[in-house]
Design a protein around this motif. Structure first.
Motif, mmCIF file in Angstrom:
data_model
loop_
_atom_site.group_PDB
_atom_site.id
_atom_site.type_symbol
_atom_site.label_atom_id
_atom_site.label_comp_id
_atom_site.label_asym_id
_atom_site.label_seq_id
_atom_site.Cartn_x
_atom_site.Cartn_y
_atom_site.Cartn_z
ATOM 1 N N ILE A 141 42.261 45.506 33.931
ATOM 2 C CA ILE A 141 40.814 45.728 34.022
ATOM 3 C C ILE A 141 40.130 44.536 34.677
ATOM 4 N N MET A 142 40.507 43.333 34.275
ATOM 5 C CA MET A 142 39.875 42.142 34.835
ATOM 6 C C MET A 142 40.236 41.957 36.300
ATOM 7 N N PHE A 143 41.428 42.363 36.700
ATOM 8 C CA PHE A 143 41.806 42.270 38.114
ATOM 9 C C PHE A 143 40.892 43.142 38.963
ATOM 10 N N CYS A 144 40.644 44.369 38.513
ATOM 11 C CA CYS A 144 39.730 45.262 39.248
ATOM 12 C C CYS A 144 38.303 44.722 39.236
ATOM 13 N N SER A 145 37.879 44.177 38.101
ATOM 14 C CA SER A 145 36.521 43.662 37.996
ATOM 15 C C SER A 145 36.317 42.430 38.868
ATOM 16 N N LEU A 146 37.281 41.520 38.872
ATOM 17 C CA LEU A 146 37.175 40.338 39.727
ATOM 18 C C LEU A 146 37.277 40.713 41.203
ATOM 19 N N GLY A 147 38.060 41.751 41.501
ATOM 20 C CA GLY A 147 38.114 42.244 42.873
ATOM 21 C C GLY A 147 36.773 42.778 43.322
#
Length: 346
Positions: A161-167
């Motif tokens: 989830i954080m990878f998508c959000s930071l992306g």
């Protein structure tokens, strides 16, 4: 009147708008009624969209303000750092609303009567993009913290989830920087940044959908044979689905309007509302915990024991008393475990 009457200004507006780029100059100068109708259409899809965006975000911000007040005045056991993060997000949301109001004031008051200004972005529009990017990441970080607690510290789930959000954060910041350096604030030149916009919106949809699905799956695994706990879990599932669907539908509509209406600002209505909707979804979930905990504790401490059909004899009364005490102690221990488990869920 908001539209200009000088032919030279009308011609400039006509060629700033890509929808009029194929019209010959001499045809535009001879068809005044067509020009005025086109300019009015131009205003309804730019200035009108910005005005609607201001009204909608102002209403949602009022709800968020109330939700923040309720959260801070509820007696909850959240860490001080978590409450500070909520206050910081509320400050960002307030700044976000100030920028939106500044944008509307600039177009409708400061530059009143200048239609050409509608072809350029103000500094407040760039600021809205930057603040929205950080709000999205901040709210999803708190959602990830709750999922981390609920999943028993599952780092893999939170990392996705954080990878998508930071992306999404990176692509939105890139969109804002290119908006200044490449497009030079030209409103109808944003089509050159479609790749960044599509990437950010798709990551938004994936992040919000994954948050909702993760919460539903984790809550379903927490079901037990206790009716109150299962009722509380069902309520939390409804909250997760509703909030996830709302933000995902808003992001999906944003993507559709950007793709199908490139010469208008209809998409800005949904882009401006998305960060406040996401923050409001988080606050609604946090504020629902008090009522859910009260329902979970309602009569959880009461134990009903069936009455024996016949009175016990004197020979086995001591045995029954000891068995009753053991069963009562076990029941209280089980209830204590179930209550503790319900508090961890909410």
């Amino acid at each position: 009147m908001l539209y200009p009457t000088r032919p030279s200004v009308i011609k400039e507006v006509a060629f700033q708008d890509r929808s009029l780029a194929l019209c010959p100059l001499e045809v535009i100068s001879r068809q005044d009624s067509f020009i005025l109708a086109t300019i009015l259409f131009h205003l309804s899809n730019t200035l009108g969209a910005l005005q609607i965006s201001t009204m909608i975000t102002s209403g949602i911000y009022g709800i968020t303000l109330l939700q923040t007040y309720v959260y801070l005045h509820n007696k909850c056991n959240d860490p001080t750092s978590f409450k500070a993060a909520i206050c910081f997000l509320w400050a960002l949301d307030t700044l976000h609303q100030i920028f939106i109001c500044n944008m509307a004031f600039t177009y409708t008051v400061t530059d009143f009567g200048n239609v050409l200004i509608l072809t350029q972005e103000t500094w407040a529009m760039i600021a809205i993009i930057i603040v929205s990017a950080f709000m999205h990441t901040g709210v999803r970080s708190l959602f990830c913290l709750r999922i981390w607690w609920l999943s028993g510290k599952n780092w893999m789930l939170v990392s996705i989830i954080m990878f998508c959000s930071l992306g999404e954060l990176g692509t939105l910041l890139t969109f804002a920087v290119k908006n200044i350096t490449v497009v030079h604030y030209q409103l109808f030149g944003l089509g050159a940044l479609s790749s960044e916009f599509y990437a950010a919106t798709i990551l938004t949809i994936v992040s919000d959908s994954f948050i909702a699905i993760s919460q539903v799956v984790l809550l379903l695994k927490r079901r037990s044979n206790v009716r109150r706990t299962d009722s509380m879990i069902r309520t939390l599932i409804v909250y997760s689905v509703n909030t996830g669907l709302l933000t995902t539908a808003c992001a999906l509509t944003l993507l559709i309007t950007w793709a199908t209406m490139p010469d208008s600002l209809i998409y800005d209505i949904f882009f401006s509302a998305l960060p406040t909707l996401l923050f409001n979804a988080l606050l609604a979930t946090l504020n629902a915990r008090k009522e859910l905990r009260e329902k979970a504790h309602g009569t959880a401490g009461l134990i009903s024991l069936p009455l024996a059909p016949a009175a016990p004899t004197s020979s086995n009364i001591s045995t029954q008393v000891s068995q009753f005490q053991d069963s009562q102690e076990a029941a209280f221990n089980a209830i204590e475990i179930k209550i503790e488990r319900s508090e961890q869920i909410v």
